[in-house]
Design a protein around this motif. Structure first.
Motif, PDB file in Angstrom:
ATOM      1  N   GLY A 280       7.067  -7.060  15.732  1.00 42.27           N
ATOM      2  CA  GLY A 280       7.979  -5.985  15.374  1.00 42.27           C
ATOM      3  C   GLY A 280       7.562  -4.731  15.926  1.00 42.27           C
ATOM      4  O   GLY A 280       6.411  -4.418  16.357  1.00 42.27           O
ATOM      5  N   LYS A 281       8.357  -3.556  15.876  1.00 44.95           N
ATOM      6  CA  LYS A 281       8.041  -2.270  16.444  1.00 44.95           C
ATOM      7  C   LYS A 281       7.828  -1.446  15.137  1.00 44.95           C
ATOM      8  O   LYS A 281       9.067  -1.030  15.029  1.00 44.95           O
ATOM      9  CB  LYS A 281       8.609  -1.967  17.499  1.00 44.95           C
ATOM     10  N   LEU A 282       6.817  -0.798  14.392  1.00 48.44           N
ATOM     11  CA  LEU A 282       6.826  -0.079  13.495  1.00 48.44           C
ATOM     12  C   LEU A 282       6.584   1.415  14.209  1.00 48.44           C
ATOM     13  O   LEU A 282       5.198   1.674  14.642  1.00 48.44           O
ATOM     14  CB  LEU A 282       5.749  -0.430  12.245  1.00 48.44           C
ATOM     15  N   GLY A 283       7.398   2.416  14.164  1.00 49.44           N
ATOM     16  CA  GLY A 283       7.406   3.473  14.789  1.00 49.44           C
ATOM     17  C   GLY A 283       7.032   3.386  16.306  1.00 49.44           C
ATOM     18  O   GLY A 283       8.218   2.807  16.702  1.00 49.44           O
ATOM     19  N   ASN A 284       5.975   3.616  16.916  1.00 48.42           N
ATOM     20  CA  ASN A 284       6.051   3.399  18.335  1.00 48.42           C
ATOM     21  C   ASN A 284       4.739   2.323  18.511  1.00 48.42           C
ATOM     22  O   ASN A 284       4.303   2.359  19.676  1.00 48.42           O
ATOM     23  CB  ASN A 284       5.830   4.922  19.187  1.00 48.42           C
ATOM     24  N   GLN A 285       4.473   1.661  17.452  1.00 49.54           N
ATOM     25  CA  GLN A 285       3.481   0.711  17.618  1.00 49.54           C
ATOM     26  C   GLN A 285       3.846  -0.740  17.552  1.00 49.54           C
ATOM     27  O   GLN A 285       4.813  -0.807  16.738  1.00 49.54           O
ATOM     28  CB  GLN A 285       2.162   0.874  16.466  1.00 49.54           C
ATOM     29  N   ARG A 312      -3.668  -1.075  18.791  1.00 52.26           N
ATOM     30  CA  ARG A 312      -3.793   0.309  18.846  1.00 52.26           C
ATOM     31  C   ARG A 312      -4.147   0.637  17.389  1.00 52.26           C
ATOM     32  O   ARG A 312      -5.078   1.474  17.088  1.00 52.26           O
ATOM     33  CB  ARG A 312      -2.967   1.279  19.327  1.00 52.26           C
ATOM     34  N   ASN A 313      -3.517   0.241  16.345  1.00 53.20           N
ATOM     35  CA  ASN A 313      -3.665   0.559  14.712  1.00 53.20           C
ATOM     36  C   ASN A 313      -4.417  -0.313  14.081  1.00 53.20           C
ATOM     37  O   ASN A 313      -4.272  -0.049  12.811  1.00 53.20           O
ATOM     38  CB  ASN A 313      -2.281   1.176  14.456  1.00 53.20           C
ATOM     39  N   GLY A 314      -4.606  -1.591  14.546  1.00 51.92           N
ATOM     40  CA  GLY A 314      -5.478  -2.525  13.664  1.00 51.92           C
ATOM     41  C   GLY A 314      -4.402  -2.977  12.925  1.00 51.92           C
ATOM     42  O   GLY A 314      -3.386  -3.527  13.058  1.00 51.92           O
ATOM     43  N   PHE A 315      -4.903  -3.277  11.560  1.00 56.20           N
ATOM     44  CA  PHE A 315      -4.391  -4.080  10.507  1.00 56.20           C
ATOM     45  C   PHE A 315      -3.228  -2.990   9.496  1.00 56.20           C
ATOM     46  O   PHE A 315      -3.775  -2.007   9.142  1.00 56.20           O
ATOM     47  CB  PHE A 315      -5.309  -4.950   9.731  1.00 56.20           C
ATOM     48  N   LYS A 414      14.565  -4.535   8.820  1.00 55.12           N
ATOM     49  CA  LYS A 414      15.280  -5.159   9.960  1.00 55.12           C
ATOM     50  C   LYS A 414      15.284  -4.402  11.301  1.00 55.12           C
ATOM     51  O   LYS A 414      15.519  -4.923  12.459  1.00 55.12           O
ATOM     52  CB  LYS A 414      16.804  -5.171   9.450  1.00 55.12           C
ATOM     53  N   ALA A 415      15.311  -3.035  10.942  1.00 53.67           N
ATOM     54  CA  ALA A 415      15.254  -2.049  12.259  1.00 53.67           C
ATOM     55  C   ALA A 415      13.820  -2.499  12.783  1.00 53.67           C
ATOM     56  O   ALA A 415      13.760  -2.146  13.819  1.00 53.67           O
ATOM     57  CB  ALA A 415      15.291  -0.747  11.597  1.00 53.67           C
ATOM     58  N   TRP A 416      12.745  -2.924  12.228  1.00 52.52           N
ATOM     59  CA  TRP A 416      11.464  -3.124  12.793  1.00 52.52           C
ATOM     60  C   TRP A 416      11.275  -4.491  13.321  1.00 52.52           C
ATOM     61  O   TRP A 416      10.677  -4.538  14.537  1.00 52.52           O
ATOM     62  CB  TRP A 416      10.319  -3.102  11.607  1.00 52.52           C
ATOM     63  N   PHE A 417      11.972  -5.479  12.717  1.00 52.16           N
ATOM     64  CA  PHE A 417      11.586  -6.937  13.117  1.00 52.16           C
ATOM     65  C   PHE A 417      12.958  -7.524  13.650  1.00 52.16           C
ATOM     66  O   PHE A 417      12.907  -8.462  14.156  1.00 52.16           O
ATOM     67  CB  PHE A 417      11.015  -7.617  11.974  1.00 52.16           C
ATOM     68  N   GLY A 418      14.148  -6.811  13.499  1.00 54.21           N
ATOM     69  CA  GLY A 418      15.480  -7.352  13.848  1.00 54.21           C
ATOM     70  C   GLY A 418      15.636  -8.672  13.463  1.00 54.21           C
ATOM     71  O   GLY A 418      15.512  -8.874  12.208  1.00 54.21           O
ATOM     72  N   ASP A 419      16.146  -9.655  14.302  1.00 57.06           N
ATOM     73  CA  ASP A 419      16.623 -10.984  13.829  1.00 57.06           C
ATOM     74  C   ASP A 419      15.375 -11.786  13.266  1.00 57.06           C
ATOM     75  O   ASP A 419      15.771 -12.811  12.458  1.00 57.06           O
ATOM     76  CB  ASP A 419      17.259 -11.884  14.765  1.00 57.06           C
ATOM     77  N   ALA A 420      14.142 -11.489  13.262  1.00 54.79           N
ATOM     78  CA  ALA A 420      13.197 -12.236  12.796  1.00 54.79           C
ATOM     79  C   ALA A 420      12.887 -12.127  11.368  1.00 54.79           C
ATOM     80  O   ALA A 420      12.475 -12.946  10.790  1.00 54.79           O
ATOM     81  CB  ALA A 420      11.705 -11.546  13.315  1.00 54.79           C
TER      82      ALA A 420
END
Length: 495
Positions: A280-285, A312-315, A414-420
């Motif tokens: 997934g994409k959380l923000g730009n990460q 870049r941002n770890g856990f 859902k915006a972060w991970f989409g269909d996953a």
């Protein structure tokens, strides 16, 4: 800088600081002891395990207006994981240590210890002591073994060297008591930091990290479970523990060779709203789900926690409960409290009131984790809330940590991970639907009859209202009251 020849292979070995006592030859891993006018071969030391840390020998930065350079490191392993201690040399000749544990960083320097300090054996996570004039809380107590060294160091160290240390926190202030040597413990004080706040330069870039991580172990980013063969995704050098999702076998991934800790039993795979490996994409990460575990409280109420990792941002954590989702991160700055279980804690001048105080147990785990986790692990949890923000302290006898969580909407997930994302919609059982329609069925029928009766008597009501209304109300009551009694008896029998 002083340059000497390695007594084993003849390669150049550099000593940047006069305070450095030992250096590790980068070509043959010989420990080179610097003595007056000579050097001594102390034997080999294991290579460090290249992990996901962006720090390396030569990384520089600024702390409190003072420039520093990373000159060496030791790698330490304890029963639940591992971490790095980077040796720092400041331009003014001072030295210190940069602690690096799963993306959390602290810088400490040696200080004169107080006359009265607790013994190592009496320390427990969560206890409070007044040290250097402030109330510090014990964060963790551990005995660790040195598993590798690199660069130059201020003391002699080798494989198997044992470190007995206790860490304390007070807000963003950090303190370590080192009981490794005979006599009174050494005292190190400092602060929690970030690489950005120290303006670090010459860090390893993500591509180099990906290329070199796990080089010492010689593994890829998947490992076949030694028990059942299922492929497990993990981060070499960063994830200390693996749990097979098919057979629950526990695997130690913090040593050069992956080893089975305990075998599990084959069972059907669990259902998760976010599957292992989901990206997934959380923000730009960019983040990947690398571990998942289920936990339950004293009353059996369960929830699911997903461990995410980004280069870049770890856990970070996503937590799924019956009430919804939240995102949680481990805190570097701890809230102030009068002790564990206090009715209120304060963070950034804001008060948080206590919500819950309960025991938690791990009921299922799968994937990779940055500490050793297994079914049956117990922690005690204290939760505090202010508006939508929840602060949680989780304590065992040897470790205490704080996290901060905020709610996450399903649409955001859902915006972060989409269909996953496979969030289940609760199904209403057929018998529940039938029961819903059967509830108060007599009263609903009575209301329909009353409405029909009023419609039929509309004309008589217009011409002779006073007498007609009396008969109408009497008839309505005769219909509705028995219906209400029957429905009440029916509800009682169902219960």
């Amino acid at each position: 800088m002083q340059t000497v020849s390695c007594p084993s292979c003849g390669a150049e070995v550099n000593f940047r600081s006069h305070a450095s006592v030992m250096a590790v030859c980068e070509y043959c891993n010989t420990r080179v002891l610097k003595e007056a006018g000579a050097v001594k071969d102390l034997g080999k030391i294991s290579s460090v395990l290249e992990d996901y840390s962006p720090i390396q020998i030569g990384t520089s930065g600024v702390l409190g207006g003072r420039n520093f350079t990373v000159a060496g490191r030791i790698q330490l392993r304890y029963d639940a994981g591992m971490w790095n201690e980077w040796y720092l040399i400041f331009d003014d000749g001072a030295n210190g240590w940069l602690g690096d544990a799963s993306g959390q960083y602290t810088v400490t320097m040696l200080r004169t210890p107080p006359k009265q300090v607790p013994s190592f054996e009496e320390l427990r996570a969560g206890q409070r002591y007044t040290l250097v004039g402030a109330p510090y809380t014990v964060a963790d107590v551990r005995t660790a073994q040195c598993i590798g060294g690199q660069g130059e160091l201020p003391f002699k160290v080798g494989d198997g060297w044992q470190a007995k240390v206790a860490d304390f926190r007070h807000g963003s202030n950090f303190l370590t008591l080192d009981y490794s040597d005979e006599g009174p413990p050494l005292l190190y004080t400092g602060v929690s930091v970030t690489l950005e706040s120290m303006q670090c330069q010459l860090l390893r870039d993500p591509e180099e990290i990906k290329r070199t991580t796990g080089r010492y172990r010689g593994k890829l980013d998947t490992l076949g479970c030694p028990s059942c063969g299922t492929q497990i995704n993990y981060l070499p050098g960063l994830t200390a523990s693996l749990v097979c999702q098919s057979c629950q076998t526990q695997i130690d991934a913090s040593s050069p060779k992956a080893e089975v800790i305990a075998k599990g039993e084959q069972h059907d795979r669990e259902y998760f709203s976010l599957p292992l490996g989901a990206k997934g994409k959380l923000g730009n990460q960019d983040f990947t789900v690398i571990g998942v575990m289920r936990r339950a409280d004293d009353e059996g109420t369960g929830w699911t926690e997903y461990l995410l990792y980004g280069s870049r941002n770890g856990f970070t954590w996503l937590v799924e409960t019956e009430d919804g989702w939240s995102r949680a991160n481990v805190m570097d700055q701890w809230p102030y409290s009068e002790g564990l279980g206090a009715p209120q804690v304060t963070l950034d001048k804001a008060d948080y009131n206590k919500l819950y105080d309960y025991n938690s147990v791990v009921t299922y785990a799968a994937g990779a984790f940055n500490w050793r986790v297994q079914v049956g692990d117990h922690t005690h949890v204290y939760e505090y809330k202010r508006q939508q923000v929840v602060l949680a302290a989780e304590a065992t006898a040897s470790e205490l940590g704080w996290s901060r969580s905020t709610p996450v909407a399903v649409d955001q997930l859902k915006a972060w991970f989409g269909d996953a994302v496979k969030v289940k919609t609760p199904e209403v059982p057929r018998h529940a639907i039938a029961q819903d329609f059967s509830t108060d069925r007599c009263k609903r029928s009575a209301k329909n009859w009353i409405m029909g009766m009023v419609a039929l008597n509309a004309i008589p009501l217009l011409f002779n209202f006073s007498s007609a209304i009396v008969y109408t109300l009497f008839a309505a009551a005769a219909i509705y009251v028995p219906a209400a009694i029957i429905d009440a008896l029916d509800d009682t029998l169902k219960k």
